[in-house]
Scaffold this motif. Structure first.
Motif, PDB file in Angstrom:
ATOM      1  N   TYR A 100       3.551   0.083  -1.693  1.00 20.69           N
ATOM      2  CA  TYR A 100       3.973  -0.597  -1.926  1.00 20.69           C
ATOM      3  C   TYR A 100       3.427  -1.576  -0.494  1.00 20.69           C
ATOM      4  O   TYR A 100       3.570  -0.951   0.449  1.00 20.69           O
ATOM      5  CB  TYR A 100       5.077  -0.602  -1.564  1.00 20.69           C
ATOM      6  CG  TYR A 100       6.568  -1.755  -1.879  1.00 20.69           C
ATOM      7  CD1 TYR A 100       6.576  -2.538  -2.788  1.00 20.69           C
ATOM      8  CD2 TYR A 100       7.505  -2.135  -0.566  1.00 20.69           C
ATOM      9  CE1 TYR A 100       8.080  -3.555  -2.286  1.00 20.69           C
ATOM     10  CE2 TYR A 100       7.932  -3.217  -0.189  1.00 20.69           C
ATOM     11  CZ  TYR A 100       7.792  -3.868  -1.574  1.00 20.69           C
ATOM     12  OH  TYR A 100       8.605  -4.979  -1.588  1.00 20.69           O
ATOM     13  N   ALA A 101       3.101  -3.037  -0.816  1.00 21.04           N
ATOM     14  CA  ALA A 101       2.453  -3.838   0.157  1.00 21.04           C
ATOM     15  C   ALA A 101       3.568  -5.060   0.063  1.00 21.04           C
ATOM     16  O   ALA A 101       3.446  -5.284  -0.655  1.00 21.04           O
ATOM     17  CB  ALA A 101       0.936  -3.650   0.237  1.00 21.04           C
ATOM     18  N   THR A 102       3.896  -5.266   0.975  1.00 16.42           N
ATOM     19  CA  THR A 102       4.513  -7.242   1.389  1.00 16.42           C
ATOM     20  C   THR A 102       3.501  -7.831   2.224  1.00 16.42           C
ATOM     21  O   THR A 102       2.806  -7.498   2.789  1.00 16.42           O
ATOM     22  CB  THR A 102       6.277  -7.223   2.628  1.00 16.42           C
ATOM     23  OG1 THR A 102       5.461  -6.461   3.368  1.00 16.42           O
ATOM     24  CG2 THR A 102       7.143  -5.984   1.353  1.00 16.42           C
ATOM     25  N   LEU A 155       5.215  -5.933  -3.260  1.00 17.31           N
ATOM     26  CA  LEU A 155       4.635  -5.197  -4.881  1.00 17.31           C
ATOM     27  C   LEU A 155       3.696  -3.608  -4.355  1.00 17.31           C
ATOM     28  O   LEU A 155       3.441  -3.557  -3.649  1.00 17.31           O
ATOM     29  CB  LEU A 155       2.795  -6.071  -5.339  1.00 17.31           C
ATOM     30  CG  LEU A 155       2.861  -7.511  -5.531  1.00 17.31           C
ATOM     31  CD1 LEU A 155       2.148  -8.670  -5.501  1.00 17.31           C
ATOM     32  CD2 LEU A 155       4.450  -7.835  -6.908  1.00 17.31           C
ATOM     33  N   TRP A 156       4.227  -3.329  -6.373  1.00 18.46           N
ATOM     34  CA  TRP A 156       3.598  -1.723  -6.137  1.00 18.46           C
ATOM     35  C   TRP A 156       2.400  -2.056  -6.165  1.00 18.46           C
ATOM     36  O   TRP A 156       1.637  -2.920  -7.266  1.00 18.46           O
ATOM     37  CB  TRP A 156       4.837  -1.519  -6.645  1.00 18.46           C
ATOM     38  CG  TRP A 156       5.958  -0.472  -6.297  1.00 18.46           C
ATOM     39  CD1 TRP A 156       6.489   0.372  -5.295  1.00 18.46           C
ATOM     40  CD2 TRP A 156       7.307  -1.475  -6.261  1.00 18.46           C
ATOM     41  NE1 TRP A 156       7.117   0.481  -4.907  1.00 18.46           N
ATOM     42  CE2 TRP A 156       8.687  -0.255  -5.429  1.00 18.46           C
ATOM     43  CE3 TRP A 156       7.760  -2.301  -7.757  1.00 18.46           C
ATOM     44  CZ2 TRP A 156       9.839  -0.989  -5.532  1.00 18.46           C
ATOM     45  CZ3 TRP A 156       8.479  -3.122  -7.371  1.00 18.46           C
ATOM     46  CH2 TRP A 156      10.008  -1.876  -6.588  1.00 18.46           C
ATOM     47  N   ARG A 157       1.423  -1.267  -5.842  1.00 21.10           N
ATOM     48  CA  ARG A 157       0.077  -1.305  -7.080  1.00 21.10           C
ATOM     49  C   ARG A 157      -0.543   0.285  -6.791  1.00 21.10           C
ATOM     50  O   ARG A 157      -0.112   1.437  -6.311  1.00 21.10           O
ATOM     51  CB  ARG A 157      -1.091  -1.949  -6.651  1.00 21.10           C
ATOM     52  CG  ARG A 157      -1.285  -1.786  -5.411  1.00 21.10           C
ATOM     53  CD  ARG A 157      -2.329  -3.095  -4.722  1.00 21.10           C
ATOM     54  NE  ARG A 157      -2.663  -3.648  -3.512  1.00 21.10           N
ATOM     55  CZ  ARG A 157      -3.771  -4.004  -3.296  1.00 21.10           C
ATOM     56  NH1 ARG A 157      -4.476  -4.429  -4.354  1.00 21.10           N
ATOM     57  NH2 ARG A 157      -4.435  -3.576  -2.268  1.00 21.10           N
ATOM     58  N   GLY A 175      -6.851 -16.582  -2.107  1.00 22.02           N
ATOM     59  CA  GLY A 175      -6.665 -15.180  -2.889  1.00 22.02           C
ATOM     60  C   GLY A 175      -5.255 -15.107  -2.902  1.00 22.02           C
ATOM     61  O   GLY A 175      -5.326 -16.418  -1.233  1.00 22.02           O
ATOM     62  N   LEU A 176      -3.932 -14.391  -3.399  1.00 25.32           N
ATOM     63  CA  LEU A 176      -3.254 -14.403  -2.520  1.00 25.32           C
ATOM     64  C   LEU A 176      -2.612 -12.672  -2.987  1.00 25.32           C
ATOM     65  O   LEU A 176      -3.168 -12.299  -3.568  1.00 25.32           O
ATOM     66  CB  LEU A 176      -2.044 -14.878  -3.919  1.00 25.32           C
ATOM     67  CG  LEU A 176      -2.231 -17.056  -4.684  1.00 25.32           C
ATOM     68  CD1 LEU A 176      -1.835 -16.680  -5.646  1.00 25.32           C
ATOM     69  CD2 LEU A 176      -1.591 -17.234  -3.046  1.00 25.32           C
ATOM     70  N   SER A 177      -1.235 -12.720  -1.921  1.00 21.31           N
ATOM     71  CA  SER A 177      -1.219 -11.330  -1.949  1.00 21.31           C
ATOM     72  C   SER A 177      -0.580 -10.850  -3.241  1.00 21.31           C
ATOM     73  O   SER A 177      -0.648  -9.915  -3.809  1.00 21.31           O
ATOM     74  CB  SER A 177       0.754 -11.520  -1.080  1.00 21.31           C
ATOM     75  OG  SER A 177       0.019 -11.559   0.559  1.00 21.31           O
ATOM     76  N   TRP A 195      12.673  -7.346   4.364  1.00 21.02           N
ATOM     77  CA  TRP A 195      13.032  -8.279   2.824  1.00 21.02           C
ATOM     78  C   TRP A 195      14.236  -7.509   2.695  1.00 21.02           C
ATOM     79  O   TRP A 195      14.608  -8.493   1.764  1.00 21.02           O
ATOM     80  CB  TRP A 195      11.781  -7.937   2.263  1.00 21.02           C
ATOM     81  CG  TRP A 195      10.335  -8.991   2.222  1.00 21.02           C
ATOM     82  CD1 TRP A 195       9.338  -8.696   3.210  1.00 21.02           C
ATOM     83  CD2 TRP A 195      10.050 -10.016   3.161  1.00 21.02           C
ATOM     84  NE1 TRP A 195       8.542  -9.499   3.686  1.00 21.02           N
ATOM     85  CE2 TRP A 195       9.304 -11.518   3.853  1.00 21.02           C
ATOM     86  CE3 TRP A 195      10.665 -11.654   3.153  1.00 21.02           C
ATOM     87  CZ2 TRP A 195       8.921 -12.337   4.066  1.00 21.02           C
ATOM     88  CZ3 TRP A 195      10.823 -13.062   3.624  1.00 21.02           C
ATOM     89  CH2 TRP A 195       9.552 -13.024   4.380  1.00 21.02           C
ATOM     90  N   ASP A 196      14.703  -6.545   2.831  1.00 18.73           N
ATOM     91  CA  ASP A 196      15.539  -6.352   1.993  1.00 18.73           C
ATOM     92  C   ASP A 196      17.174  -7.543   2.281  1.00 18.73           C
ATOM     93  O   ASP A 196      17.749  -7.344   1.900  1.00 18.73           O
ATOM     94  CB  ASP A 196      16.054  -4.638   2.319  1.00 18.73           C
ATOM     95  CG  ASP A 196      15.209  -3.638   1.752  1.00 18.73           C
ATOM     96  OD1 ASP A 196      15.070  -3.259   2.561  1.00 18.73           O
ATOM     97  OD2 ASP A 196      14.347  -4.303   1.370  1.00 18.73           O
TER      98      ASP A 196
END
Length: 435
Positions: A114-116, A127-129, A261-263, A361-362
């Motif tokens: 998971y990265a923000t 996003l999870w990846r 590019g985008l996050s 962000w929570d």
């Protein structure tokens, strides 16, 4: 020190000796192979990937099963463009307000990466990846930058980015494996000798960093001060102005590749600056499906990842603007901004370096960094639910004090909203010093 930091040094020290087949997922090599094919083969595979993602989303992703009036069986058979048109446009807020609904329902988020992002517009996204997806993305950069002789694991790289940052009292540069990590916070006159000597000792083959940070280095050093000749400068994460690119070219005397590019990983494009001039952005058709959505008289860039089956973002509105031609070319991308801050000693700090920690962000929906006096910044935040409690306020301030206390006095201010700028975006940095 985090576990990631502890593992990073031995990994980067040894990875150039490890066979690529061990380092990367098999799909890394599959994508590299496709990218070597002709345009017709790539276009056919891109269409196949698009249909796969659309069908997959309707089978396994709650958000699309709820909002798209189409079955997965119909999506597998109907004309591809009609299927895509049945999907709604997405905004960043759509995703962040219901993140789990965009995740493949069969997957456990605790077993994913998971990265923000800090969000260059002041609104982050998480996003999870999987490692597979990270390796697939790396294949596209390997293909494009490989044309310049670049290799992530073999080349000697001068890296200037958020991952290289150091505290105010620390030295500006350190060697981690095949990378010389130069803190973007430290590119100032007082560190000039140390930076120049570190680069000359390390003798990098490539420079990889933010345009603003590499420009700051180009403004700090004269071409004759570097006893190295790099093969190329690779820029990412923010736009580069013609003046910045010219300054970078003057110092390094090498081709410059600028990445858009985008996050969110829905679109990918590159342009090149060399002795023949500046090319247009070229969007990569096998990375994402690229569209334009008219926002008044402005063509907004919209993207669909062709590979992200973990958390598919389909028809994602980037909030960036540029007209993409049928051949994937785009002369200019508008709407992305960058500002500098002035610290208490009068030095300029790249605004993109300012990020808030992912757990913030929570309870924070938007943020903006504001400056009215040199050496002082205010972090304006919009809470997700009512107001921040004392613990949340302390968490945000303490994190920024650890990172930025050597440069600024920092205050926190809560807002009901952060208005859009005239270009339709929320600015991350608002500097009123010269207003």
């Amino acid at each position: 020190m985090s576990l990631h930091d502890l593992l990073a040094k031995p990994y980067y020290a040894w990875r150039r000796f490890i066979p690529s087949r061990v380092l990367y997922h098999p799909d890394f090599f599959r994508v590299c192979d496709f990218l070597s094919k002709d345009k017709a083969v790539i276009a056919e595979e891109a269409n196949r990937r698009l249909r796969h993602i659309l069908v997959h989303a309707l089978e396994h992703v709650p958000y699309y099963r709820r909002t798209v009036k189409l079955s997965s069986a119909e999506a597998a058979q109907e004309p591809l463009q009609e299927v895509l048109a049945a999907f709604p446009y997405l905004s960043k807020e759509d995703v962040m307000s219901q993140q789990r609904d965009f995740l493949d329902s069969r997957l456990d988020p605790d077993k994913l990466m998971y990265a923000t992002s800090g969000g260059s517009s002041g609104q982050g996204i998480g996003l999870w990846r999987t490692k597979r997806l990270a390796d697939i993305e790396k294949a596209f950069f390997t293909h494009e930058w490989g044309k310049l002789g670049f290799s992530f694991d073999k080349a000697r790289i001068l890296r200037i980015g958020a991952d290289a940052r150091r505290l105010a009292h620390e030295e500006p540069a350190r060697v981690v494996g095949n990378r010389l990590m130069l803190s973007p916070y430290h590119i100032h006159e007082q560190h000039k000798a140390a930076i120049r000597d570190a680069i000359n000792r390390f003798r990098p083959e490539f420079v990889h960093g933010y345009p603003s940070s590499v420009t700051a280095l180009a403004e700090l050093l004269q071409a004759g001060e570097l006893d190295v000749q790099v093969k190329a400068v690779l820029l990412a994460s923010e736009p580069g102005t013609p003046a910045q690119l010219a300054s970078i070219r003057r110092l390094f005397r090498a081709p410059v590749s600028l990445n858009y590019g985008l996050s969110e990983r829905t679109n990918l494009a590159f342009l090149t600056v060399d002795e023949s001039g500046t090319s247009d952005y070229q969007f990569q058709p096998l990375y994402g499906y690229n569209e334009n959505r008219m926002d008044g008289d402005r063509p907004e860039i919209v993207g669909t990842s062709l590979w992200n089956d973990v958390m598919p973002l389909i028809r994602y509105r980037t909030n960036d603007y540029g007209l993409i031609g049928a051949d994937g070319r785009c002369a200019m991308i508008d709407g992305r901004g960058h500002e500098f801050l002035v610290d208490r000693s009068g030095k300029r700090i790249p605004g993109l370096s300012i990020v808030i920690d992912e757990v913030t962000w929570d309870f924070v929906r938007l943020y903006q960094v504001r400056q009215q006096r040199a050496g002082e910044i205010t972090l304006a935040v919009v809470p997700r639910h009512g107001s921040l409690n004392d613990e949340q306020r302390a968490f945000v301030l303490d994190a920024q004090q650890r990172r930025w206390g050597g440069f600024f006095d920092i205050s926190l201010q809560e807002e009901q909203d952060i208005p859009l700028a005239p270009n339709g975006k929320r600015k991350l940095v608002v500097n009123s010093l010269n207003a």
